[in-house]
Structure formats: C-alpha cells, structure tokens
Scaffold this motif. Structure first.
Motif, short mmCIF file in Angstrom:
data_model
loop_
_atom_site.label_atom_id
_atom_site.label_comp_id
_atom_site.label_asym_id
_atom_site.label_seq_id
_atom_site.Cartn_x
_atom_site.Cartn_y
_atom_site.Cartn_z
N THR A 154 -16.37 37.56 -44.13
CA THR A 154 -16.47 38.16 -45.39
C THR A 154 -17.55 37.47 -46.42
O THR A 154 -17.73 36.46 -46.14
CB THR A 154 -15.38 38.78 -46.10
OG1 THR A 154 -14.64 37.54 -46.64
CG2 THR A 154 -14.47 39.37 -45.14
N ASP A 155 -17.61 38.16 -47.41
CA ASP A 155 -18.20 37.41 -48.68
C ASP A 155 -16.88 36.71 -49.34
O ASP A 155 -15.80 36.74 -48.91
CB ASP A 155 -18.78 38.34 -49.92
CG ASP A 155 -17.92 39.20 -50.42
OD1 ASP A 155 -16.82 39.14 -50.26
OD2 ASP A 155 -18.53 40.33 -50.92
N LYS A 181 -10.93 41.64 -52.98
CA LYS A 181 -11.61 42.73 -52.56
C LYS A 181 -13.08 42.30 -51.82
O LYS A 181 -14.11 42.75 -52.23
CB LYS A 181 -11.98 43.42 -53.95
CG LYS A 181 -12.38 42.91 -54.93
CD LYS A 181 -12.65 43.81 -56.08
CE LYS A 181 -12.83 42.94 -57.56
NZ LYS A 181 -12.85 43.76 -58.77
N LYS A 188 -16.17 41.85 -49.01
CA LYS A 188 -16.76 42.78 -48.29
C LYS A 188 -17.28 42.07 -46.93
O LYS A 188 -17.48 41.06 -47.02
CB LYS A 188 -17.92 43.44 -49.12
CG LYS A 188 -17.55 44.22 -50.25
CD LYS A 188 -19.08 44.78 -50.73
CE LYS A 188 -18.61 45.57 -52.02
NZ LYS A 188 -20.01 46.26 -52.72
N LEU A 199 -9.43 42.56 -48.15
CA LEU A 199 -10.47 43.61 -48.48
C LEU A 199 -10.00 44.65 -49.34
O LEU A 199 -10.59 45.81 -49.65
CB LEU A 199 -10.76 44.38 -47.05
CG LEU A 199 -11.04 43.41 -45.95
CD1 LEU A 199 -11.40 44.16 -44.75
CD2 LEU A 199 -12.31 42.67 -46.18
N GLY A 229 -7.36 48.08 -46.79
CA GLY A 229 -8.26 47.32 -46.03
C GLY A 229 -8.19 47.31 -44.61
O GLY A 229 -9.17 47.04 -43.90
N THR A 289 -10.64 49.55 -43.04
CA THR A 289 -12.15 48.95 -43.01
C THR A 289 -12.12 48.25 -41.83
O THR A 289 -13.19 48.13 -41.10
CB THR A 289 -12.45 48.44 -44.09
OG1 THR A 289 -12.21 49.49 -45.47
CG2 THR A 289 -13.92 47.94 -44.17
N ARG A 318 -13.97 52.57 -48.58
CA ARG A 318 -14.92 51.52 -48.15
C ARG A 318 -15.19 51.90 -46.49
O ARG A 318 -16.08 51.53 -45.80
CB ARG A 318 -14.72 50.22 -48.30
CG ARG A 318 -14.94 49.67 -49.74
CD ARG A 318 -14.63 48.49 -50.18
NE ARG A 318 -14.78 47.66 -49.33
CZ ARG A 318 -14.11 46.23 -49.43
NH1 ARG A 318 -13.30 46.10 -50.43
NH2 ARG A 318 -14.51 45.18 -48.51
N PHE A 363 -18.25 52.61 -44.44
CA PHE A 363 -18.56 51.59 -43.23
C PHE A 363 -19.01 52.88 -41.95
O PHE A 363 -19.98 52.69 -41.47
CB PHE A 363 -17.78 50.64 -42.94
CG PHE A 363 -18.09 49.60 -41.93
CD1 PHE A 363 -18.19 48.21 -42.42
CD2 PHE A 363 -18.49 49.87 -40.70
CE1 PHE A 363 -18.64 47.31 -41.63
CE2 PHE A 363 -18.99 48.96 -39.88
CZ PHE A 363 -18.97 47.75 -40.43
#
Length: 426
Positions: A104-105, A110, A112, A148, A152, A155, A214, A218
């Motif tokens: 992820t970032d 939260k 992504k 997430l 999440g 996702t 999200r 996706f």
C-alpha cells in the motif's frame, strides 16, 4: 474446477461456532473440487473494542500505532479459521496482509493498495492448502503495517481475486444481497439479482453498507465480478458486474440513506472573491472530507456557507472553522448533527427527465423539508432532518415504484442461469 475467493465479515466469525460454520462452507467448496482462498475480517466487535482500548489510554492515538493495533483483529480471525480447517483434516495456511503481498501507500488508517504480489498465495494453492488471508491490512514501502479503512477486507478480497485471476469473488456477510433500500427502513425493499458497477458504486458512496466503496471501484476497474451473499444461507445473492443487454434499464435502482454526516454552517461571511477558497482549502489541508456545499444568496454583502462532512471528521472541521473565522471576517458558526442524507441512484436517470421533480414532489407531499441538494449523472441526494429519514426513504421507495414485485433485476431465467454458471464450477 473454479478458483474462488471467499470473504467473510465479522458477524460470520463472531464466535467459535460461527467460525466452524465458515470452515464447513470452505470445506464444501473444496470438496466440490474448487481451489479456494479465504479472506477474513476481525471477529464481531473486535475492531470497536480495540479502538476503545486505545482511546482509554490516548484520546488522539498516533495513526501508525492504531494501524498496528487494529491489524491484530484480522490476524486472530485468520489463525482461528486456519485451525478450524486443520481440525477437519484440510491443510490451511494463514497469511497477514504483508505475507499475502498486499502493498500500500503510506497513508495510515486509510491506505490504498498499490501492488498485489500473490506469489505466496499461488504457491500455497499449488500445494493443496486453503490460504486464509487477513483482510483490511497491508504493508507500505517502509515496512510499516497499514490499514485500508472501515470495510477494507472487501477491498482485500477483490484485490486478491484480481491478483490470482479468480473465477469469482464471493463476499459473505449478514445480509443476503443488495436491496432497493434498507429493509429495516423500507419493509417492501427487494433484493436485486444483479446490479452494475456504477449503480453499486453510487449506492456505496451514499450510505449503502453492503460493500465498501473502494472495493467496488477496484472491481469496476479490473472487471472483477462480485457475488454479495449471506454467510448463513446457500441462496444466491446479488451479482455486481458490468451492465449487460439483459439488464432492464430501470430509472431508479435503489435508495440509500446515511445518518453519519453533520452539517456545519458559517454565518455572516463577507461575500467576497476568494473567501470560499480559503475555507475549503483549510478544510482540505485538515483532511476534512466535505460533501454538500451551500452558499446562500448575499444580503448587504453578507452570506452563509454550509457544508456537510462525516461525523468522524467533525472535530477537525470544528478546529479548522474556528481558526478560519477571524481570517475571513465571519461572525460565527453552528453545527447540526441531527441530519441524514437520502439518495436515489440509477443509471436510467441520465435519460429520464423529471426525476428531480418527482423526488421533490414526493418529499413535499410528505412534508419533508430539504436542507441541501447535490447531484451526479446517476444520483440525486438531499439532506433532511434526521427524524424524517425513514419517512423520506419509504415515500421515495413508493414514488419510484420500487415497491413493485417486478423491480429492476435481470429476468428470472437469466438470474438462474448466472447462479447455475457459478455452481457449475463447484
């Protein structure tokens, strides 16, 4: 043989007995000669309990530490489910988000997903294991655990399904599909056999809690078909997929409501160029997610500016507005926490004039006052008083004929065909 990703929500895993039920469902998929990957949420209210523990020690805990703490909930679920599968004689291997290759970032709480490396998952499958993956979490480039955001795990499941090229991504929860409205509010709400990505995305964004927004984004981007269904029933749920010629073009697909927003009004604002930019730039810098924005007609060079935001952002919004007031020369501000956003959604709106008029008339006939309005090509949202939420949902559900037995769905035959196709691979 099919390759299936099966995600289970917290309610499905809330007790040892329910974990056994999930294990049995996975075993049944395996016995039908499928390859199966499980993705799990935290048990029951575990996440809420962990949040409460953290806030008992620190009212504003560091985001990095919160991510490390909250990620343990899913890790408990994954190991217990793997143990339950092992007790039934099936090889299972649990994986954290990091071990599953979810990169992820670095935005804590939260994050992504930026990359999915499924090498270890594929290897486990080739060795006959049932991989059990902790949802909701990943790892950033610094090696820190990230999460997430709420929901999440949905996702995670869609990302894994795309990464391993699964034939299906089944999202199991305590609801049996996507409805035209929340059945607890609108008793005549009907389950949809199928819904396109765009409509589902809008419904998720305005309060429908069946799937995380999200996850739908996706799925739409990578064309992953989602089957949202009940963990406590074998009945088909709702398929989220691209629109097909067999899907009827209903004007309105469904109605969603959201009571988790608040309205902030800044009063006595000088009606000058650049004032609104100062307000909303400051809010953006404070990570406040504003939604609807209203500016009243100026009187004697003075106006009011209102906006809505999630109640989770209220503290930051309030702190920001207090700082901004003297900078823009505004008089005061007030907060209304007793509001609700009610939205109608449907791709048919784009080619159907009169939808807004019909919505406003239905609300007016039921003496429901509109406090704010926002639109998109396939959505129309209004803010109403919180006490009128249920009445607004019900009257709109009736006004747009969603109470009818023939509500938007694929024909019965095509729905059965779609379910049969899924079952055939099992």
């Amino acid at each position: 043989m099919s390759l299936i990703v099966a995600k289970f929500g917290g309610t499905s895993l809330a007790s040892p007995d329910r974990i056994q039920m999930v294990a049995q469902r996975l075993v049944a998929l395996k016995q039908a000669e499928n390859e199966v990957v499980a993705v799990v949420s935290a048990m029951g209210k575990t996440t809420d309990e962990l949040v409460s523990l953290a806030r008992a020690l620190n009212t504003d805990p560091p985001a990095r530490e919160m991510d490390r703490l909250l990620s343990t909930g899913e890790q408990i679920s994954m190991t217990l489910l793997a143990m339950a599968l092992s007790a039934r004689g099936y090889k299972a291997m649990s994986f954290t988000g990091r071990q599953a290759g979810i990169e992820t970032d670095g935005i804590h709480e939260k994050a992504k997903i930026v990359k999915v490396n499924t090498k270890r998952i594929r290897k486990a499958l080739s060795q006959g294991y049932i991989p059990v993956i902790a949802g909701f979490q990943g790892i950033d480039q610094n090696g820190d655990i990230t999460t997430l955001g709420r929901g999440g795990s949905d996702t995670t499941a869609v990302a894994i399904a795309w990464g391993i090229e699964a034939d299906a991504c089944e999202i199991y929860s305590d609801v049996d599909g996507v409805y035209t409205a929340d059945p607890r509010v609108a008793p005549r709400a009907r389950k949809l056999a199928a819904i396109n990505y765009d409509d589902m995305l809008e419904l998720s964004s305005v309060g429908a809690g069946v799937l995380q927004m999200r996850a739908v984004e996706f799925a739409r981007k990578y064309k992953v078909v989602i089957h949202a269904r009940s963990a406590f029933s074998d009945a088909p749920g709702t398929y989220i997929k691209e629109a097909t010629p067999k899907m009827e073009e209903a004007v309105i697909t469904g109605i969603a409501h959201d009571t988790s927003e608040v309205k902030v009004t800044i009063r006595g604002v000088p009606d000058m160029t650049g004032v609104a930019a100062k307000v909303f730039s400051a809010l953006a810098n404070s990570m406040v997610n504003t939604d609807m924005i209203i500016q009243n007609i100026s009187e004697d060079g003075i106006t009011d500016i209102s906006f809505t935001c999630p109640d989770a952002d209220l503290k930051r919004a309030q702190e920001t507005v207090i700082k901004v007031l003297p900078e823009i020369g505004a008089r005061e501000y007030d907060i209304d926490e007793d509001i609700a956003k009610v939205s109608i959604v449907g791709t048919g709106m784009k080619s159907s004039p009169g939808v807004a008029a019909k919505m406003f008339k239905a609300l007016g006939d039921n003496e429901i006052n509109i406090l704010a309005i926002s639109t998109s090509p396939i959505r129309l949202s209004v803010v109403v008083d919180g006490a009128q939420t249920a009445a607004a949902v019900r009257c709109l559900h009736t006004a747009f004929d969603l109470d009818a037995d023939s509500v938007f769905k694929e024909t019965q035959l095509s729905a059965e065909e779609l379910a049969a196709k899924m079952e055939k691979g099992r």
